[in-house]
Design a protein around this motif. Sequence first.
Motif, PDB file in Angstrom:
ATOM      1  N   UNK A   1      41.465  54.933  38.395  1.00  0.00           N
ATOM      2  CA  UNK A   1      40.063  55.032  37.989  1.00  0.00           C
ATOM      3  C   UNK A   1      39.872  55.743  36.658  1.00  0.00           C
ATOM      4  N   UNK A   2      40.966  56.130  36.026  1.00  0.00           N
ATOM      5  CA  UNK A   2      40.854  56.831  34.756  1.00  0.00           C
ATOM      6  C   UNK A   2      40.306  55.968  33.635  1.00  0.00           C
ATOM      7  N   UNK A   3      40.430  54.648  33.753  1.00  0.00           N
ATOM      8  CA  UNK A   3      39.913  53.748  32.730  1.00  0.00           C
ATOM      9  C   UNK A   3      38.401  53.833  32.621  1.00  0.00           C
ATOM     10  N   UNK A   4      37.736  54.173  33.742  1.00  0.00           N
ATOM     11  CA  UNK A   4      36.294  54.390  33.675  1.00  0.00           C
ATOM     12  C   UNK A   4      36.080  55.845  33.283  1.00  0.00           C
ATOM     13  N   UNK A   5      35.146  56.079  32.452  1.00  0.00           N
ATOM     14  CA  UNK A   5      34.917  57.427  31.960  1.00  0.00           C
ATOM     15  C   UNK A   5      34.577  58.376  33.101  1.00  0.00           C
ATOM     16  N   UNK A   6      33.841  57.893  34.095  1.00  0.00           N
ATOM     17  CA  UNK A   6      33.451  58.745  35.227  1.00  0.00           C
ATOM     18  C   UNK A   6      34.678  59.156  36.040  1.00  0.00           C
ATOM     19  N   UNK A   7      35.583  58.218  36.306  1.00  0.00           N
ATOM     20  CA  UNK A   7      36.804  58.548  37.046  1.00  0.00           C
ATOM     21  C   UNK A   7      37.664  59.547  36.305  1.00  0.00           C
ATOM     22  N   UNK A   8      37.730  59.432  34.980  1.00  0.00           N
ATOM     23  CA  UNK A   8      38.521  60.351  34.177  1.00  0.00           C
ATOM     24  C   UNK A   8      37.912  61.745  34.196  1.00  0.00           C
ATOM     25  N   UNK A   9      36.583  61.833  34.072  1.00  0.00           N
ATOM     26  CA  UNK A   9      35.889  63.131  34.110  1.00  0.00           C
ATOM     27  C   UNK A   9      36.082  63.798  35.470  1.00  0.00           C
ATOM     28  N   UNK A  10      35.968  63.028  36.552  1.00  0.00           N
ATOM     29  CA  UNK A  10      36.179  63.586  37.896  1.00  0.00           C
ATOM     30  C   UNK A  10      37.607  64.126  38.011  1.00  0.00           C
ATOM     31  N   UNK A  11      38.582  63.376  37.497  1.00  0.00           N
ATOM     32  CA  UNK A  11      39.981  63.824  37.557  1.00  0.00           C
ATOM     33  C   UNK A  11      40.193  65.094  36.731  1.00  0.00           C
ATOM     34  N   UNK A  12      39.548  65.196  35.567  1.00  0.00           N
ATOM     35  CA  UNK A  12      39.676  66.404  34.743  1.00  0.00           C
ATOM     36  C   UNK A  12      39.091  67.604  35.467  1.00  0.00           C
TER      37      UNK A  12
END
Length: 111
Positions: free
Chosen positions: A83-94
Motif C-alpha cells: 500500500x506504499x504506492x498510495x500516499x495514504x498507505x505510505x503515511x500510515x506506514x511512516x
Amino acid sequence: MGNKIWKYGLTAWIILFVVALILYGFDKATSAAPFNIFEGLVGIVIVMFLVLLGGIIYFLPTIIAGSNGHNNFAIIFLLNLFLGWSFIGWIIAVIWSVIVVGEKAKNNQLK
C-alpha cells in the motif's frame, strides 16, 4: 539483520549494474552506430541512482521500523510494500514505524 540487508542489497545492485552494462553493450554491438561506453554508462548510473533513491524513499517506513527494532516490523514492511504506492498507505506506514510500543515505551517513560 541489518548487515544481511546491506550485503544482499549491495549484491543485487552490482548484479543489476553488470546486467545493464551487458544489455547496453549487446544493444550497441548489434546496431550500426559506433560503440561509446561512456555515453550509456553515465545514463545507466544516473538511472540506477534515481531508482535507488526512489527505493530508499519508498521503503523509508520499513527502514525506520527496522532500525528501531519495531515489534511489528514484518507487518509494516507488508503495508509499505503493498500500500506504499498510495500516499495514504505510505503515511500510515511512516506514522506506525515511528510509534514506540511495548517495553521501549515503558523504558523511555522511566528515564
